[in-house]
Design an enzyme around this catalytic site. Structure first.
Site, PDB file in Angstrom:
ATOM      1  N   GLN A  19      41.446  41.602  40.379  1.00  0.00           N
ATOM      2  CA  GLN A  19      40.068  41.012  40.338  1.00  0.00           C
ATOM      3  C   GLN A  19      39.089  41.326  41.571  1.00  0.00           C
ATOM      4  O   GLN A  19      39.107  40.473  42.512  1.00  0.00           O
ATOM      5  CB  GLN A  19      39.847  39.901  39.794  1.00  0.00           C
ATOM      6  N   PHE A  20      38.780  42.376  41.664  1.00  0.00           N
ATOM      7  CA  PHE A  20      37.859  42.697  43.076  1.00  0.00           C
ATOM      8  C   PHE A  20      36.862  41.785  43.300  1.00  0.00           C
ATOM      9  O   PHE A  20      36.328  41.625  44.250  1.00  0.00           O
ATOM     10  CB  PHE A  20      37.681  44.269  43.279  1.00  0.00           C
ATOM     11  N   THR A  21      36.129  41.127  42.115  1.00  0.00           N
ATOM     12  CA  THR A  21      34.977  40.523  42.170  1.00  0.00           C
ATOM     13  C   THR A  21      35.068  39.203  43.035  1.00  0.00           C
ATOM     14  O   THR A  21      34.088  38.680  43.459  1.00  0.00           O
ATOM     15  CB  THR A  21      34.325  40.260  40.668  1.00  0.00           C
TER      16      THR A  21
END
Length: 147
Positions: A78-80
């Site tokens: 989850q790059f966010t």
């Protein structure tokens, strides 16, 4: 490296309606890889995640680790989690690792957890995923390898 941990009684991740990973009791780990992350940080985060004592013992005290309860892991990239929100209202993701480097460290992290003997399921890297979980507690903990 940033890991958002949720203690769950069950969880699954789907891509295009197909289940790519599913666990019973254990932890969902949303993993964000920062551009400055290294294998050493992945090793430290894997150690912390697998030894963190956030499961209840016989008197209800959070005193047991994932291994103590034979828990499972669902690890979702989850790059966010690497969002920088210091300026404006639109998050910047400039701190996130480039896809190739992030995938390499994500897969390394998954391998480390498997090598410790845990059953590990995953999402699909860079896919649009739906995560379904039942948070047990609720218990949600944010871990940043830099802090």
């Amino acid at each position: 490296m940033r890991a958002l941990l949720q203690r769950v009684s069950e969880a699954r991740v789907t891509v295009d309606g197909v289940i790519t990973g599913q666990i019973s009791a254990g932890l969902v780990v949303f993993l964000g890889v920062v551009r400055t992350d290294t294998k050493a940080q992945a090793e430290a985060v894997a150690q912390k995640v697998t030894q963190l004592r956030i499961f209840s013992d016989s008197v209800g005290k959070m005193n047991l680790s994932l291994g103590d309860v034979s828990g499972e892991l669902l690890i979702v990239s989850q790059f966010t989690l690497c969002a920088n929100m210091r300026r404006g209202n639109r998050p910047s993701y400039s701190d996130a690792a480039k896809a190739e480097a992030a995938k390499e460290l994500y897969e390394y992290f998954v391998g480390l957890c498997r090598a410790k003997g845990f059953r590990v399921e995953t999402g699909t890297f860079q896919a649009r995923m739906q995560v379904h979980l039942i948070n047990d507690g609720p218990v949600t903990i944010m871990y940043d390898s830099e802090s």
